[in-house]
Design an enzyme around this catalytic site. Structure first.
Site, PDB file in Angstrom:
ATOM      1  N   GLY A 226       6.506  -7.423 -12.442  1.00 17.59           N
ATOM      2  CA  GLY A 226       6.787  -6.518 -11.327  1.00 17.59           C
ATOM      3  C   GLY A 226       7.426  -7.232 -10.160  1.00 17.59           C
ATOM      4  O   GLY A 226       8.641  -7.226  -9.973  1.00 17.59           O
TER       5      GLY A 226
ATOM      6  N   GLY B   3       0.703  -9.804 -13.624  1.00 19.97           N
ATOM      7  CA  GLY B   3       0.292 -10.392 -12.348  1.00 19.97           C
ATOM      8  C   GLY B   3       0.947 -11.740 -12.116  1.00 19.97           C
ATOM      9  O   GLY B   3       0.545 -12.750 -12.689  1.00 19.97           O
TER      10      GLY B   3
ATOM     11  N   CYS C 236      -5.567   0.886  -8.943  1.00 25.34           N
ATOM     12  CA  CYS C 236      -4.872   0.766  -7.665  1.00 25.34           C
ATOM     13  C   CYS C 236      -5.912   0.584  -6.551  1.00 25.34           C
ATOM     14  O   CYS C 236      -6.827   1.390  -6.431  1.00 25.34           O
ATOM     15  CB  CYS C 236      -4.038   2.015  -7.410  1.00 25.34           C
ATOM     16  SG  CYS C 236      -3.244   1.988  -5.808  1.00 25.34           S
TER      17      CYS C 236
ATOM     18  N   ILE D 234      -3.453  -7.707 -14.677  1.00 22.82           N
ATOM     19  CA  ILE D 234      -4.266  -6.990 -13.706  1.00 22.82           C
ATOM     20  C   ILE D 234      -3.402  -6.111 -12.803  1.00 22.82           C
ATOM     21  O   ILE D 234      -2.183  -6.308 -12.735  1.00 22.82           O
ATOM     22  CB  ILE D 234      -5.036  -8.014 -12.789  1.00 22.82           C
ATOM     23  CG1 ILE D 234      -4.045  -8.990 -12.170  1.00 22.82           C
ATOM     24  CG2 ILE D 234      -6.149  -8.686 -13.521  1.00 22.82           C
ATOM     25  CD1 ILE D 234      -4.635 -10.006 -11.188  1.00 22.82           C
ATOM     26  N   ASN D 235      -4.049  -5.210 -12.106  1.00 20.89           N
ATOM     27  CA  ASN D 235      -3.400  -4.545 -10.983  1.00 20.89           C
ATOM     28  C   ASN D 235      -3.512  -5.489  -9.784  1.00 20.89           C
ATOM     29  O   ASN D 235      -4.009  -6.607  -9.909  1.00 20.89           O
ATOM     30  CB  ASN D 235      -4.081  -3.197 -10.702  1.00 20.89           C
ATOM     31  CG  ASN D 235      -3.113  -2.207 -10.057  1.00 20.89           C
ATOM     32  OD1 ASN D 235      -2.400  -2.550  -9.116  1.00 20.89           O
ATOM     33  ND2 ASN D 235      -3.095  -0.981 -10.542  1.00 20.89           N
TER      34      ASN D 235
ATOM     35  N   GLY E 279       0.381   3.956  -1.737  1.00 22.62           N
ATOM     36  CA  GLY E 279      -0.421   5.178  -1.696  1.00 22.62           C
ATOM     37  C   GLY E 279      -0.060   6.155  -2.805  1.00 22.62           C
ATOM     38  O   GLY E 279      -0.150   7.373  -2.626  1.00 22.62           O
TER      39      GLY E 279
ATOM     40  N   ALA F 115       0.882  -1.165   0.000  1.00 26.16           N
ATOM     41  CA  ALA F 115       0.000   0.000   0.000  1.00 26.16           C
ATOM     42  C   ALA F 115       0.917   1.212   0.000  1.00 26.16           C
ATOM     43  O   ALA F 115       1.194   1.813   1.028  1.00 26.16           O
ATOM     44  CB  ALA F 115      -0.915   0.010   1.220  1.00 26.16           C
TER      45      ALA F 115
END
Ligand SMILES: Cc1cc2nc3c(=O)[nH]c(=O)nc-3n(C[C@H](O)[C@H](O)[C@H](O)COP(=O)(O)OP(=O)(O)OC[C@H]3O[C@@H](n4cnc5c(N)ncnc54)[C@H](O)[C@@H]3O)c2cc1C
Ligand SMILES: Cc1cc2nc3c(=O)[nH]c(=O)nc-3n(C[C@H](O)[C@H](O)[C@H](O)COP(=O)(O)O)c2cc1C
Ligand code: FES
Lengths: 270, 296
Positions: B261, B239, B127, B187-188, B75, B73
């Protein structure tokens, strides 16, 4: 170095292994100076000098701190998270994720050069018997970190800006005096402008590559994926490729001694 | 194992050096870091998501590495317009700017900053942990359509990155397509939480976060599959990809290219090591024959 360990599964997918934040109990708090305290905790981590951890102060933030011992961090109060740590007492719980980063690689005759709270990551060099000479600097005698503790354990040389103890002036004068070329490894941590001055001296003596500098950059993840600690122009990550970089690498840096980035990624000049 | 023939590829208006793209928000905060990922073998790179105002992000812990996955997270920390300076030496490189906003107008504004600076845009409508942004907009098909339309005005190829945290991702793929998207990215992260039993609180400072890494790979494959069935525009898979075989599997589900990622946690050489396994100069198959083949 704590790279996430991985193992292959049945499907050939790499499985990431946990890098836990271990809950530890604060067992002892040492008041080092007016603004610096050492927090000892209930668990000992196997760390090299210069490695760090991410310290989770529940409800506040998670921040990087050098391991000043396998079971301790030494913290200067500068803002919200460090201030919150100062309000913790013995018996309180914090989270420790680490050890992280590369740490120092001391070889041969070792000189340590510390400015202010920069002495924290260098302290284990003395504890582990890896340092021959330790140059310790601060603004004034009362702000000298670990001076009494180090005295007698290492060839300790002290400088204060105001001359209240040791050499009157900066650590750089003591460095010149110590003849840096007579050392095989020179481990350095302190304010970046101090480290820049130290690097210039090492360079002038032709031994920039023997310098190992521990850098401070804003860190969000501490494990090498978010990118908040990357330096120019190499893009190397301070949290994973560092925090210790050799002087020859820093001589190529367009960023060292000039700017760093804040939490949003904007450049802030020194 | 299936191997592909190497060489540059054109994906939804962007020319990439290979099929492997750095996913948004990982090592994409500075120009130097993006350049480093390209030099380490990424075929293209997506930047950290950039928004209309600088943001410092959530209080830590921002990232928790758990068995088989990463929870984050962050942000959406970003330097906003200052980021343009990071792109100075990358104008001819396969860089895709990830952008976000709270309204279609903000998407339009941020998109316009990047005209002539990057090869394409990726809209972060996905997000899961930034109130008022990302999935907050991306779980309304009308918003997805309007934000895509607004971003398209910058004249760049637009990829729309979707959230898996909806009942039917296909509906959102279609909305993006109607808005003029050149591709959808799926996907996120998957909305998720872990609690530290020792601390008696969530492991992330923000509490709720997004799950990524190998644990979400089956979800990502399913989403790519559904989008491939529903949309006419290319699908880019993202993903949990960590091996060449994962890349091939994503492609068979319908992905024209993939983003990587979390696998970077293992090593920043992930792109070159996957590429080494994935490509074969002699006898490699044409990716076109693989993409979506599992649907036949
Ligand atoms: C590898 C490494 C080792 C460190 N070791 C020590 C140590 O042993 N002792 C010590 O006192 N300090 C150490 N620091 C610095 C320490 O992390 C910051 O002082 C601390 O994060 C400040 O937090 P704050 O909320 O109190 O301050 P804030 O009010 O948030 O900010 C004050 C300053 O602290 C720095 N800072 C804030 N948050 C972070 C963050 N997440 N990452 C990096 N810097 C930050 C910024 O430069 C900021 O300008 C180290 C930093 C790094 C990167
Ligand atoms: C630390 C971190 C930061 C991320 N930041 C962003 C971001 O800024 N914008 C975005 O669209 N996705 C962001 N993501 C999501 C990734 O781009 C990707 O969609 C997701 O992690 C799944 O892929 P992976 O399993 O290969 O990591 C982030 C993921 C992580 C782990
Ligand atoms: S702090 Fe995230 S990459 Fe270094």
């Amino acid at each position: 170095m704590t790279a996430a360990k991985t193992r292959a599964t049945l499907w050939g997918v790499l499985m990431i292994e946990e890098i836990p934040s271990e809950p530890v109990v604060i067992t002892h708090i040492v008041r080092e100076t007016a603004s610096i305290r050492t927090f000892e905790f209930s668990r000992r981590f196997e760390a090299q000098a210069g490695q760090f951890c991410m310290v989770w102060i529940p409800g506040i933030d998670e921040i990087p701190m050098a391991l000043s011992a396998g079971n301790a961090i030494t913290v200067q109060k500068v803002g919200e998270a460090t201030g919150a740590l100062f309000s913790r007492s013995e018996g309180d719980v914090i989270g420790i994720k680490g050890p992280l980063g590369n740490g120092f690689s001391p070889e041969g005759r070792v000189l340590a050069v510390a400015g202010g709270v920069g002495a924290a990551p260098l302290r284990p060099l003395v504890t582990y018997g890896q340092a021959d000479t330790f140059i310790l600097g601060a603004r004034t005698a009362e702000e000298l970190l670990y001076a009494d503790e180090l005295n007698g354990k290492v060839d300790l040389r002290i400088a204060t800006d105001d001359g209240t103890r040791g050499h009157h002036g900066f650590v750089t004068a003591l460095l010149e005096e110590a003849d840096p070329a007579s050392y095989d490894t020179i481990c350095v941590c302190g304010p970046e402008m101090m480290m820049k001055a130290v690097l210039a001296i090492l360079d002038a003596h032709g031994v920039a590559d023997r310098g190992q500098f521990s850098l401070h950059r804003y860190m969000k993840c501490g494990v090498g994926i978010c990118g908040s600690c990357c330096c120019d122009p190499s893009g190397l990550r301070v949290c994973r490729d560092g925090p210790v970089f050799t002087g020859d690498v820093l001589l190529q840096s367009s960023e060292f001694g000039r700017y760093s980035r804040d939490a949003s990624g904007r450049r802030i000049p020194f | 194992m299936v191997a592909l023939c190497p060489g540059p590829v054109d994906i939804a208006g962007v020319r990439l050096n290979n099929h492997l793209i750095l996913a948004a928000g990982l090592l994409g905060t500075t120009g130097a870091s993006l350049a480093r990922m390209l030099s380490l073998g990424a075929g293209g790179v997506v930047t950290k998501s950039i928004g209309p105002e600088p943001k410092t992000g959530h209080a830590g812990p921002c990232v928790a590495v758990i068995d088989g996955a990463i929870l984050n997270a962050m942000g959406l920390p970003n330097p906003s317009k200052d980021f343009l300076g990071e792109l100075d030496r990358l104008s001819h490189e396969p860089v895709i700017a990830s952008i976000f906003g709270g309204t279609p107008e903000e998407f339009g504004e941020v998109a316009s900053w990047f005209a002539g600076k990057v090869q394409g845009l990726e809209l972060n409508l996905s997000c899961p942990h930034a109130e008022g942004y990302g999935a907050a907009l991306g779980s309304d098909p009308e918003m997805v359509r309007e934000c895509t339309r607004a971003a398209k005005r910058a004249g760049l190829p637009v990829w729309v990155k979707l959230t898996p945290n909806v009942c039917s991702i296909a509906e959102f793929g279609i909305a993006a397509q109607e808005g003029g998207a050149d591709a959808v990215v799926a996907i996120n992260t998957v909305k998720a939480m872990r609690i530290s039993t020792g601390m008696r609180r969530p492991v992330l400072g923000h509490g709720m976060g997004g799950l990524s890494g190998p644990a979400i790979f089956p979800i990502a494959v399913r989403c790519v599959w559904e989008l491939y069935e529903a949309c006419d525009i290319p699908v880019i898979g993202c993903g949990g990809v960590s091996t060449a075989d994962n890349v091939v599997e994503m492609m068979m589900a319908g992905a024209s290219a993939v983003e990587i990622g979390s696998a970077l946690i293992e090593s920043d050489t992930i792109f070159s090591s996957v590429a080494q396994q994935l490509y074969r100069r002699d006898g490699g198959e044409d990716a076109c024959d693989i993409v979506g083949c599992a649907h036949d």
